[in-house]
Scaffold this motif. Sequence first.
Motif, PDB file in Angstrom:
ATOM      1  N   GLY A 171      41.362  33.117  43.091  1.00 39.28           N
ATOM      2  CA  GLY A 171      40.696  32.804  44.402  1.00 39.28           C
ATOM      3  C   GLY A 171      40.884  34.017  45.304  1.00 39.28           C
ATOM      4  O   GLY A 171      41.709  35.070  45.060  1.00 39.28           O
ATOM      5  N   LEU A 172      40.184  34.026  46.384  1.00 39.17           N
ATOM      6  CA  LEU A 172      39.999  35.110  47.350  1.00 39.17           C
ATOM      7  C   LEU A 172      40.172  34.152  48.818  1.00 39.17           C
ATOM      8  O   LEU A 172      39.439  33.404  48.989  1.00 39.17           O
ATOM      9  CB  LEU A 172      38.597  35.513  47.342  1.00 39.17           C
ATOM     10  CG  LEU A 172      38.532  36.802  48.443  1.00 39.17           C
ATOM     11  CD1 LEU A 172      39.512  37.948  48.073  1.00 39.17           C
ATOM     12  CD2 LEU A 172      36.918  37.278  48.230  1.00 39.17           C
ATOM     13  N   GLU A 173      40.985  34.811  49.450  1.00 39.75           N
ATOM     14  CA  GLU A 173      41.254  34.192  50.843  1.00 39.75           C
ATOM     15  C   GLU A 173      40.695  35.430  51.816  1.00 39.75           C
ATOM     16  O   GLU A 173      40.814  36.491  51.734  1.00 39.75           O
ATOM     17  CB  GLU A 173      42.751  34.091  51.214  1.00 39.75           C
ATOM     18  CG  GLU A 173      43.424  33.000  50.194  1.00 39.75           C
ATOM     19  CD  GLU A 173      44.946  32.960  50.403  1.00 39.75           C
ATOM     20  OE1 GLU A 173      45.360  32.092  49.729  1.00 39.75           O
ATOM     21  OE2 GLU A 173      45.699  33.592  51.294  1.00 39.75           O
ATOM     22  N   PHE A 198      43.942  38.026  47.401  1.00 40.47           N
ATOM     23  CA  PHE A 198      43.497  37.802  46.081  1.00 40.47           C
ATOM     24  C   PHE A 198      44.717  37.282  45.460  1.00 40.47           C
ATOM     25  O   PHE A 198      45.755  37.719  45.325  1.00 40.47           O
ATOM     26  CB  PHE A 198      42.784  39.090  45.450  1.00 40.47           C
ATOM     27  CG  PHE A 198      42.656  38.674  43.815  1.00 40.47           C
ATOM     28  CD1 PHE A 198      41.449  38.063  43.654  1.00 40.47           C
ATOM     29  CD2 PHE A 198      43.478  39.068  42.779  1.00 40.47           C
ATOM     30  CE1 PHE A 198      41.134  37.720  42.277  1.00 40.47           C
ATOM     31  CE2 PHE A 198      42.995  38.836  41.374  1.00 40.47           C
ATOM     32  CZ  PHE A 198      42.063  38.195  41.226  1.00 40.47           C
ATOM     33  N   HIS A 199      44.311  36.008  44.647  1.00 39.96           N
ATOM     34  CA  HIS A 199      45.484  35.676  43.547  1.00 39.96           C
ATOM     35  C   HIS A 199      44.735  35.187  42.473  1.00 39.96           C
ATOM     36  O   HIS A 199      43.679  34.775  42.448  1.00 39.96           O
ATOM     37  CB  HIS A 199      46.067  34.628  44.259  1.00 39.96           C
ATOM     38  CG  HIS A 199      45.253  33.477  44.836  1.00 39.96           C
ATOM     39  ND1 HIS A 199      44.821  32.210  43.844  1.00 39.96           N
ATOM     40  CD2 HIS A 199      44.812  33.197  45.958  1.00 39.96           C
ATOM     41  CE1 HIS A 199      44.286  31.501  44.688  1.00 39.96           C
ATOM     42  NE2 HIS A 199      44.060  31.795  45.790  1.00 39.96           N
ATOM     43  N   ALA A 200      45.630  35.355  41.319  1.00 47.07           N
ATOM     44  CA  ALA A 200      44.969  34.496  39.865  1.00 47.07           C
ATOM     45  C   ALA A 200      46.295  34.011  39.275  1.00 47.07           C
ATOM     46  O   ALA A 200      47.564  34.562  39.542  1.00 47.07           O
ATOM     47  CB  ALA A 200      44.394  35.644  39.211  1.00 47.07           C
ATOM     48  N   GLY A 201      46.176  33.232  38.264  1.00 48.23           N
ATOM     49  CA  GLY A 201      47.328  32.435  37.577  1.00 48.23           C
ATOM     50  C   GLY A 201      46.568  31.875  36.421  1.00 48.23           C
ATOM     51  O   GLY A 201      45.518  31.609  36.082  1.00 48.23           O
ATOM     52  N   ARG A 216      49.531  37.894  43.080  1.00 50.26           N
ATOM     53  CA  ARG A 216      49.143  37.698  44.231  1.00 50.26           C
ATOM     54  C   ARG A 216      48.902  39.051  44.978  1.00 50.26           C
ATOM     55  O   ARG A 216      50.048  40.002  44.743  1.00 50.26           O
ATOM     56  CB  ARG A 216      49.503  36.600  45.090  1.00 50.26           C
ATOM     57  CG  ARG A 216      49.233  36.604  46.528  1.00 50.26           C
ATOM     58  CD  ARG A 216      49.798  35.481  47.381  1.00 50.26           C
ATOM     59  NE  ARG A 216      49.442  35.490  48.757  1.00 50.26           N
ATOM     60  CZ  ARG A 216      48.482  34.447  49.029  1.00 50.26           C
ATOM     61  NH1 ARG A 216      47.989  33.905  48.056  1.00 50.26           N
ATOM     62  NH2 ARG A 216      48.116  34.488  50.072  1.00 50.26           N
ATOM     63  N   VAL A 217      47.914  39.574  45.729  1.00 57.60           N
ATOM     64  CA  VAL A 217      47.821  40.746  46.328  1.00 57.60           C
ATOM     65  C   VAL A 217      47.648  40.382  47.883  1.00 57.60           C
ATOM     66  O   VAL A 217      46.533  39.760  47.901  1.00 57.60           O
ATOM     67  CB  VAL A 217      46.967  41.644  45.818  1.00 57.60           C
ATOM     68  CG1 VAL A 217      46.800  42.927  46.546  1.00 57.60           C
ATOM     69  CG2 VAL A 217      47.296  41.998  44.331  1.00 57.60           C
TER      70      VAL A 217
END
Length: 218
Positions: A171-173, A198-201, A216-217
């Motif tokens: 996802g992108l916030e 940015f986050h991924a999992g 998460r960044v």
Amino acid sequence: QPVAGLLFQATPAIGLFASVGEGFETPTFSELAYRPDGSPGMNFALDPADSTNVEAGVKMRLGEDSRFTATLFRSDTKDDIVTGPPAFPGRNTFVNAERTRREGAEVAASTEGLDSALTLDLAYTYTRARFDEFVNFAGLDLSGNQLPGVPEHSVYGELVWRHAGSGFSAGLEGRWADQVYVDDINSAFAESYVVFNFHAGLRQRIGKWQFEEFLRVD
């Protein structure tokens, strides 16, 4: 503190809600650490903040995949804890503002597509945060000034993609915040800004156990 809420389902797709409650915030140890006049000892003259909070709004389901929410809110605070005069360089002090008010509105929407693999969330918030009654340590009447550190306008968005078969998601916030004043007299402000996160999992289920790994960044 007491809180009461009401939800009325006007139609299967539309719900109306309202709530009212009392809030109570005690000073932290860091806020009690130094006296505004610079004398030794803790700032035991700092009182807790009492607030009355009200909100009302509507929640709507738009088709099978979309949701919309609109909310009005207001918070009136007595003895709000705000920044006081600097006792020494590097030491912050805190005082009570007689009365402050925060009021505004928020609209939020979310939708799913591509068999619920893709989700989009959007929200906009307007906040009018002001000193209702406040004379600062220098004798200046700051009633009507904007509270520092509170943006008047802010926008949030998030786009998330999920792969059901592998348990992977990414996802992108994005967040935009309006300029904020940095002092009670509103003499200086920090510019508006935009940030992206940015986050991924991954997610796995083994028997009755569920495991998740994420990155998460901000």
